[in-house]
Motif scaffolding. Structure first.
Motif, PDB file in Angstrom:
ATOM      1  N   ALA A  78       0.852  -1.188   0.000  1.00 57.55           N
ATOM      2  CA  ALA A  78       0.000   0.000   0.000  1.00 57.55           C
ATOM      3  C   ALA A  78       0.887   1.236   0.000  1.00 57.55           C
ATOM      4  CB  ALA A  78      -0.908   0.002   1.228  1.00 57.55           C
ATOM      5  N   PRO A  79       0.342   2.383  -0.372  1.00 53.95           N
ATOM      6  CA  PRO A  79       1.140   3.609  -0.261  1.00 53.95           C
ATOM      7  C   PRO A  79       1.560   3.828   1.187  1.00 53.95           C
ATOM      8  CG  PRO A  79      -0.907   4.016  -1.464  1.00 53.95           C
ATOM      9  CD  PRO A  79      -1.021   2.653  -0.851  1.00 53.95           C
ATOM     10  N   SER A  80       2.731   4.405   1.378  1.00 53.75           N
ATOM     11  CA  SER A  80       3.115   4.770   2.742  1.00 53.75           C
ATOM     12  C   SER A  80       2.195   5.869   3.248  1.00 53.75           C
ATOM     13  CB  SER A  80       4.575   5.196   2.788  1.00 53.75           C
ATOM     14  OG  SER A  80       4.811   6.244   1.872  1.00 53.75           O
ATOM     15  N   LEU A  81       2.218   6.082   4.547  1.00 53.66           N
ATOM     16  CA  LEU A  81       1.270   6.979   5.196  1.00 53.66           C
ATOM     17  C   LEU A  81       1.800   8.413   5.243  1.00 53.66           C
ATOM     18  CD1 LEU A  81       0.405   4.663   8.231  1.00 53.66           C
ATOM     19  CD2 LEU A  81      -0.570   4.631   5.924  1.00 53.66           C
ATOM     20  N   ALA A  82       0.869   9.355   5.370  1.00 56.67           N
ATOM     21  CA  ALA A  82       1.228  10.762   5.545  1.00 56.67           C
ATOM     22  C   ALA A  82       0.456  11.303   6.746  1.00 56.67           C
ATOM     23  CB  ALA A  82       0.902  11.568   4.291  1.00 56.67           C
ATOM     24  N   ASP A  83       1.159  11.981   7.617  1.00 52.37           N
ATOM     25  CA  ASP A  83       0.562  12.618   8.795  1.00 52.37           C
ATOM     26  C   ASP A  83       0.776  14.119   8.623  1.00 52.37           C
ATOM     27  OD1 ASP A  83      -0.417  13.322  11.250  1.00 52.37           O
ATOM     28  OD2 ASP A  83       0.857  11.976  12.417  1.00 52.37           O
ATOM     29  N   CYS A  84      -0.253  14.828   8.175  1.00 50.44           N
ATOM     30  CA  CYS A  84      -0.060  16.202   7.701  1.00 50.44           C
ATOM     31  C   CYS A  84      -0.244  17.256   8.786  1.00 50.44           C
ATOM     32  CB  CYS A  84      -0.965  16.487   6.508  1.00 50.44           C
ATOM     33  SG  CYS A  84      -2.729  16.437   6.861  1.00 50.44           S
ATOM     34  N   HIS A  85      -0.254  16.853  10.052  1.00 48.10           N
ATOM     35  CA  HIS A  85      -0.367  17.829  11.142  1.00 48.10           C
ATOM     36  C   HIS A  85       0.311  17.255  12.376  1.00 48.10           C
ATOM     37  CE1 HIS A  85      -3.030  20.858  13.514  1.00 48.10           C
ATOM     38  NE2 HIS A  85      -1.975  20.508  14.227  1.00 48.10           N
ATOM     39  N   THR A  86       1.562  17.669  12.596  1.00 46.62           N
ATOM     40  CA  THR A  86       2.322  17.180  13.749  1.00 46.62           C
ATOM     41  C   THR A  86       3.120  18.321  14.366  1.00 46.62           C
ATOM     42  OG1 THR A  86       4.278  16.573  12.444  1.00 46.62           O
ATOM     43  CG2 THR A  86       2.572  14.887  12.700  1.00 46.62           C
ATOM     44  N   HIS A  87       3.638  18.049  15.577  1.00 47.93           N
ATOM     45  CA  HIS A  87       4.504  18.988  16.303  1.00 47.93           C
ATOM     46  C   HIS A  87       5.697  18.203  16.857  1.00 47.93           C
ATOM     47  CE1 HIS A  87       1.431  22.276  16.433  1.00 47.93           C
ATOM     48  NE2 HIS A  87       0.597  21.243  16.383  1.00 47.93           N
TER      49      HIS A  87
END
Length: 411
Positions: A62-71
């Motif tokens: 599967a496509p790798s994941l993206a987490d578009c809101h982190t600190h």
């Protein structure tokens, strides 16, 4: 492995119009996907070229994941480790590696101005360069809901500013000029961050006047940049929609009419089921409604956060700070609900792959599996969020065609 190779899978979940391909294969050349399709077809077409074969026929790709809101780089190190300025960067890099080991190869990182350290954007970019992960930075101003509101900006670093300066042209110019994507460019509401409720009694307070908000949005747009805002509650969301904001981060407490308006205006929403505002976070039912309405919706962790006490859809046994390792777990309730409602696995998986890539402005590079895209993919025991939630079930992670995480231990 790098260079040219073919990889075979029990199933390829492409998150494109091709859908899922049983007994599928991808041809990877120099970090890009050169071809994709049924195994037998691709092998007949390319075996004469002597390409190396990676046999993952027992696994899902599967496509790798993206987490578009982190600190992860600015605020999390001091929240998780007893670091000083000398060790802050090392802690940040360890958190990037942790995200990578959980199948995340793309992050949206917020730089807001930190009262205890004066690191600049160049410092954080340098940290990110040491880990094989794509990090997009959003520069922001932030308001924290202490009894005496505290305001900081990425333009002024560790020095607090007066509320009236948050919309000052010299600050907004820096935020708009340096931001790489529409993250939390401003906090329309004061944030509770990851403090205990009694420490942030003014969390949720609206910080900007409508005219100030519109002024900031217009400044970003004149600079050719989209803008995102931290927002929760009906009134603040109304203001954001009226000002022409491009991305709503959290949007906790959004009404049905506001969902329809967001869809009509093509406004993206980054849902954060863990928490992040003074309102109850995005429930599976709310996320499902966003998808049904046609709103481009990404699910993100806002890491590091404690799970919201009233988020009944979460199954964590404690309120310890949670990070990127929870992305699949917090997304699963909404993903399972969408599956029950008849959505296919490719559209559902887009909530943590293609849609966050769209928020980052990188959907033409990654977030799905297709010709010409970066070969950022996972070898897993099942479809993330629908069949697996544990990082241990992510057996391998590939970034730009190179294997960077390996729990199989072969090759």
């Amino acid at each position: 492995m790098s260079g040219t190779y073919m990889i075979r899978a029990k199933k390829l979940v492409t998150v494109t119009e091709k859908g899922s391909i049983n007994d599928g294969a991808m041809l990877v050349k120099n970090g890009l996907i050169a071809d994709i399709g049924p195994w037998e077809k691709l092998w007949v077409e390319h075996r004469a070229n002597g390409v190396a074969l990676l046999d993952c026929r027992d696994w899902v790709i599967a496509p790798s994941l993206a987490d578009c809101h982190t600190h992860l780089l600015e605020f999390a190190p001091g929240s998780l480790f007893p670091v000083t300025e000398e060790t802050h960067g090392a802690a940040g890099m360890s958190l990037l590696l942790k995200a990578l080991s959980c199948g995340i190869t793309a992050l949206g990182e917020q730089i807001c101005g930190h009262p205890k350290c004066g690191f600049d954007l160049a410092f954080y970019r340098r940290l990110a360069s040491f880990v094989p992960i794509d990090v997009c930075f959003s520069l922001s101003s932030i308001s924290i809901g202490f009894s005496q509101l505290a305001h900081f900006t990425a333009a002024t670093g560790p020095h607090p500013v007066e509320r009236e300066r948050l919309a000052a042209p010299e600050i907004v110019h820096v935020l708009a000029g340096e931001s790489e994507y529409p993250g939390e460019n401003l906090f329309l509401n004061a944030t509770p961050a990851n403090f205990k409720p009694e420490e942030v009694p003014r969390a949720g307070e609206i910080i900007y006047e409508q005219s100030e908000l519109t002024q900031v949005v217009d400044a970003f747009h004149r600079s050719g940049k989209s803008i995102g805002v931290h927002v929760g509650g009906e009134e603040a969301i109304r203001m954001a929609l009226a000002a022409g904001v491009d991305v709503l981060h959290h949007a906790h407490g959004i009404t049905e009419q506001q969902i329809i308006e967001a869809a009509q205006k093509n406004i993206k929403i980054v849902a954060t089921p863990l928490g992040g505002t003074h309102e109850l976070p995005n429930s599976p039912e709310q996320i499902s409604r966003l998808v049904q309405a046609g709103v481009t919706t990404a699910i993100s962790t806002d890491a590091y956060l404690p799970p919201h006490e009233q988020a009944s859809w979460l199954s964590f046994p404690d309120r310890e700070l949670k990070g990127p390792e929870t992305l699949i777990a917090i997304a699963q309730p909404a993903m399972k609900l969408l599956q029950k409602q008849g959505y296919g696995e490719n559209e559902i998986l887009s909530l943590i792959t293609r849609n966050p890539a769209m928020v980052l402005g990188k959907e033409k590079r990654y977030g799905s599996l297709g010709k010409g895209l970066e070969a950022n993919f996972l070898v897993t025991a099942g479809v993330p969020g629908l069949e697996i939630t544990s990082e241990e079930d992510i057996r391998q992670v590939y970034y730009r065609g190179v294997k960077v995480i390996d729990r199989i231990g072969e090759g």
